[in-house]
Scaffold this motif. Sequence first.
Motif, PDB file in Angstrom:
ATOM      1  N   TRP A   1      27.325  44.941  12.754  1.00  0.00           N
ATOM      2  CA  TRP A   1      26.724  45.101  14.498  1.00  0.00           C
ATOM      3  C   TRP A   1      27.035  43.747  15.046  1.00  0.00           C
ATOM      4  O   TRP A   1      27.765  43.455  16.458  1.00  0.00           O
ATOM      5  CB  TRP A   1      26.425  46.248  14.799  1.00  0.00           C
ATOM      6  CG  TRP A   1      25.353  46.295  15.908  1.00  0.00           C
ATOM      7  CD1 TRP A   1      24.248  46.212  16.216  1.00  0.00           C
ATOM      8  CD2 TRP A   1      26.406  47.026  16.979  1.00  0.00           C
ATOM      9  NE1 TRP A   1      23.325  46.070  17.684  1.00  0.00           N
ATOM     10  CE2 TRP A   1      25.450  47.043  17.806  1.00  0.00           C
ATOM     11  CE3 TRP A   1      27.175  47.036  17.218  1.00  0.00           C
ATOM     12  CZ2 TRP A   1      25.574  47.696  19.060  1.00  0.00           C
ATOM     13  CZ3 TRP A   1      28.009  48.157  18.135  1.00  0.00           C
ATOM     14  CH2 TRP A   1      27.069  48.529  18.908  1.00  0.00           C
TER      15      TRP A   1
ATOM     16  N   THR B   1      22.818  49.236   6.926  1.00  0.00           N
ATOM     17  CA  THR B   1      23.416  49.037   7.643  1.00  0.00           C
ATOM     18  C   THR B   1      24.603  49.581   7.476  1.00  0.00           C
ATOM     19  O   THR B   1      25.635  50.653   7.937  1.00  0.00           O
ATOM     20  CB  THR B   1      24.168  47.862   7.525  1.00  0.00           C
ATOM     21  OG1 THR B   1      24.410  47.534   7.119  1.00  0.00           O
ATOM     22  CG2 THR B   1      23.438  46.469   8.688  1.00  0.00           C
TER      23      THR B   1
ATOM     24  N   THR C   1      33.141  48.805  14.092  1.00  0.00           N
ATOM     25  CA  THR C   1      32.229  47.783  13.603  1.00  0.00           C
ATOM     26  C   THR C   1      32.121  48.470  12.187  1.00  0.00           C
ATOM     27  O   THR C   1      32.441  49.757  12.623  1.00  0.00           O
ATOM     28  CB  THR C   1      30.270  47.711  14.877  1.00  0.00           C
ATOM     29  OG1 THR C   1      29.798  47.433  14.097  1.00  0.00           O
ATOM     30  CG2 THR C   1      30.522  49.369  15.320  1.00  0.00           C
TER      31      THR C   1
ATOM     32  N   GLY D   1      26.569  50.479  14.302  1.00  0.00           N
ATOM     33  CA  GLY D   1      26.015  49.914  15.336  1.00  0.00           C
ATOM     34  C   GLY D   1      25.618  50.794  16.028  1.00  0.00           C
ATOM     35  O   GLY D   1      25.746  52.492  15.694  1.00  0.00           O
TER      36      GLY D   1
END
Length: 521
Positions: A397, A232, A363, A366
Amino acid sequence: MLAPLRRIAAASAVALAALGSLAAAQTPPGVLVVAQIAEPKSLDPHAVTAVNDFRILMNVYDGLVRYKPGALAVEPALATAWTIGDDGKTYTFALRDGVTFHDGTPFDAAAVKFNFDRMLDEKNPYHDTGPFPLSFFFGAVDRVEAPDPKTVVFHLKEPYAPFLSNLAYPTGLMVSPAAVKKHKKDFGRHPVGTGPFRFAGWETNSKVVVEANRDYWDGAPKLKAVVFRPITDANTRVAEMLSGGVDVMVEVPPDNLATFEGDASFKVSEEAGPHLWFLILNTRSGPMADKRVRQAVNYAIDKKALVDNVLQGTAEVAAGPTPPAFGWAYDDTLQPYPYDPEKAKALLSAAGADGAELTFYVTEGGSGMLDPVAMGAAIQADLAKVGLKVKIETYEWNTFLGKVNPGLEGKADMAEMAWMTNDPDTLPYLALRTGAFPDKGGFNSGYYSNPKVDGLLEQARRETDQTKRAALYRQMQAIVHDDAPWAFIANWKQNAVTIAQVEGFELQPSFFLLLHDVWKG
């Protein structure tokens, strides 16, 4: 159904044994390791909405049709041919012979009917294996018939122009009825399709592994296996790419593109596509319920600075809700909101919203979101310059989607969002129509409602003459641009980087990751 990863057959064991130490300096031969931007939500193609998940799914499943390489036009896949009735409401497909699902069960007309009945018929015994958030794509289907094993007939309630395109989208991918019946709500953790790769294992927050389907109807893949790793943090993805821990990275942070472009050890790919990065604005409650405030937000954000500085030229400023990649339907006379802080202040003053306090969902990363944390901070700073006090709440996300998709009322005033779509119908129909409010199963999280827009969208999807259809979409774009239910930020040119040894890799306008023809030298 395949065994878990630790019990994969000996034929794959050599290639897959090295996967336990994926951060090693060199990835296993014949195995492609792909850095994803987030953990997948599910591997059930009917149950997900994010391109992050689609990039895995398009390699495990097939649809009746698929997009042609490098285009959004469709070609045969599990169906070899089709005919359309004179009234535009009957589609008859001839199915490919000899195709089986990865669990050995046959692909036939009964399987196709099962897939659509599962999504569309609330009385179907397996409808509760959903929800199916993009079943909207097939809302025009009245019934599906299977007159014989190799023929399937779709009867539509009315002509529906995007039908074939939607069949090529992940929501139209074919899942194994036997696997759904066996795993029920857990099917998304035990996916079975007919695609070039078959599911081998999923370790949460670590990796999804798929292995080559040597019996694939369109020829065996060149790779032995593919590992999708959720990473991520953008900096960590870049570090893994540079250290040899991954072979492919999608959505390269703009700051790092030059690093890879200047190194012969890597290849950088770019491809334009139908992408829109925008802010959903809460039109139902709070300051954003006033159109003047929404327009002020559009004037207050220096979108060119975002594109030039944060995104470093990897995108263009967006003018409205339809990406320019849909050239035939795009209104090229529509101009982006210019950066005009003084006009923004005047609109805020007229609306009595001077110094308004706003909650902004951001976020960490994403699907197609484009450096969302840095973008969120820059937007917050721009809005502060016109007196708006913006509080940012940042989420992972899938948590972010869980907050945004049910609607912003009572929670936030605006939220980041990005969509990559297959047809000019898709995004506005699912996210700007009154009938697409969250409580009606859609993605209109800001509750925008304009009867003129609703009418134009309904008319456009029934219009099979493309020239007339385009005119309807252009009318819609002008209204939405003025109503400003979103802050229109950017249209992105997608990118990816691979190690130099990867061959046959191409990005697609669909934003999907197709790995059947990829190999690693």
